[in-house]
Design a protein around this motif. Structure first.
Motif, PDB file in Angstrom:
ATOM      1  N   VAL A 196       0.836  -1.200   0.000  1.00 20.99           N
ATOM      2  CA  VAL A 196       0.000   0.000   0.000  1.00 20.99           C
ATOM      3  C   VAL A 196       0.875   1.256   0.000  1.00 20.99           C
ATOM      4  N   LEU A 202      -6.141   5.997   2.565  1.00 18.73           N
ATOM      5  CA  LEU A 202      -6.430   4.564   2.513  1.00 18.73           C
ATOM      6  C   LEU A 202      -7.901   4.326   2.846  1.00 18.73           C
ATOM      7  N   GLU A 232      -5.698   4.780  -2.149  1.00 19.98           N
ATOM      8  CA  GLU A 232      -5.447   3.355  -2.045  1.00 19.98           C
ATOM      9  C   GLU A 232      -6.707   2.674  -1.502  1.00 19.98           C
TER      10      GLU A 232
END
Length: 367
Positions: A196, A202, A232
């Motif tokens: 990641v 995220l 992400e």
């Protein structure tokens, strides 16, 4: 002797603290793994240093709730004699199977996480399961005041209901503390997120509800395609073919999208600790995210967990593509993100299992 019946990862998470609390009080406890999600159930128990005492092997090839229930009840009924009480958690087919088997055998039934209601047919079949279990249980451990009120509205006698908080919060706070203090455990839990890009926001996504299969899932996947351009996305993929195949078809190989196998409990808690926000149709994540200060967007039309909405840690967004994209982007632009990220404990403070164990010892004895 107490018999605890479970078969899914959430059941393992929420029953494990109770097993430990009962055994700490000198009680004899047997844990039955129904096999509904055998690997995930076993792995989650192991995170708490536990193993199932009985592992059933009757669900191979069973795909529908009817098939699972039809196979479980006769086998579970044979395990009932000799136990002071049977404990089930939540609203799974395993829980309903354990409840029916206990009722047929005349063994007292304890329901952990009792009283959750949406007031309608969804989510299916969970709302039906927990309502039926509520009619069978002798002792109801309700996590919140709203759950207590729902049981009272259904005519459940007050002496049969105890507000305990949610044992899932016990598990979460315990694992969170371990991950912060045990470098080796944290390193192992972090490994699935190694690819990641931490320079970008995220988004942690979980989705598996039956009511979201088909068109709802397609709309969510379309939203994730759009959102992957700016962040992400970590998505542990549920193994059900109605989820797994469409997810991989839509998202596999897309930059910024990380399709992972179902995560073990320490790894999933670690992922929540690292995420900017969560997008989910899971009940458990709705409970866990507020405790960690993780803003959560709920991909459902109704929820049996309104407490997170009331504190402002959760918002309902449904499954429409545009609504999901707008909600995620709005939060990333700072529209209410700081308020949603304020840690709160609307589902208990981490002492639920001790309360439950104390009540069970008082009512049924230790051995």
């Amino acid at each position: 002797m107490f018999l605890l019946v479970g078969g899914t990862r959430p059941e393992a998470v929420k029953l494990a603290p109770l097993v430990l609390a009962l055994r700490a009080r000198g009680c004899v406890v047997r844990v039955v793994a129904t096999g509904q999600h055998m690997r995930l159930f076993d792995e989650t128990l192991a995170a708490f240093g536990l193993v199932a005492d009985v592992r059933l092997g009757v669900l191979e090839g069973a795909r529908t709730p009817a098939e699972v229930l039809g196979r479980l009840v006769p086998v579970l009924a044979g395990l009932m004699p000799g136990h002071k009480a049977v404990v089930v958690q939540g609203d799974t087919t395993s829980a309903l199977g354990g409840a029916l088997a206990a009722h047929y055998a005349g063994v007292p039934l304890v329901h952990v996480e009792a009283g959750l209601r949406t007031g309608g047919p969804e989510p299916f079949p969970e709302e039906m399961h927990r309502t039926l279990i509520g009619q069978l249980a002798d002792l109801h451990f309700a996590p919140t005041a709203a759950a207590v009120a729902a049981l009272a509205a259904e005519g459940v006698a007050g002496e049969r209901v105890v507000m305990t908080g949610n044992s899932g919060i016990d598990a979460l706070l315990w694992m969170h503390a371990r991950l912060r203090s045990d470098a080796a455990l944290a390193a192992a839990a972090a490994a699935p997120l190694a690819g990641v890009d931490r320079r970008r926001p995220l988004l942690l996504v979980t989705m598996h509800r039956r009511e979201n299969h088909g068109a709802g899932l397609d709309a969510v996947l379309a939203a994730l395609v759009v959102l992957s351009d700016g962040m992400e996305i970590v998505l542990p993929v549920h193994p059900h073919p109605s989820v797994e195949w469409p997810v991989h078809a839509a998202l596999a190989g897309r930059p910024g999208v990380h399709l992972l196998p179902p995560l073990g409990y320490p790894a999933f808690v670690w992922a929540m600790m690292q995420a900017t926000l969560a997008l989910t149709d899971s009940g458990g994540v709705q409970e866990e995210a507020p405790a960690l200060g993780l803003p959560v967007l709920v991909m459902r039309g109704v929820t049996e967990r309104p407490e997170g909405l009331a504190t402002g840690n959760a918002r309902m967004v449904g499954t429409e593509t545009g609504a999901i994209v707008a909600a995620v982007r709005g939060l990333l632009m700072g529209e209410g993100l700081s308020a949603m990220a304020e840690p709160t404990l609307p589902y208990g403070v981490g002492d639920a299992a001790g309360v439950m164990a104390g009540v069970m010892v008082e009512r049924f004895g230790r051995a």
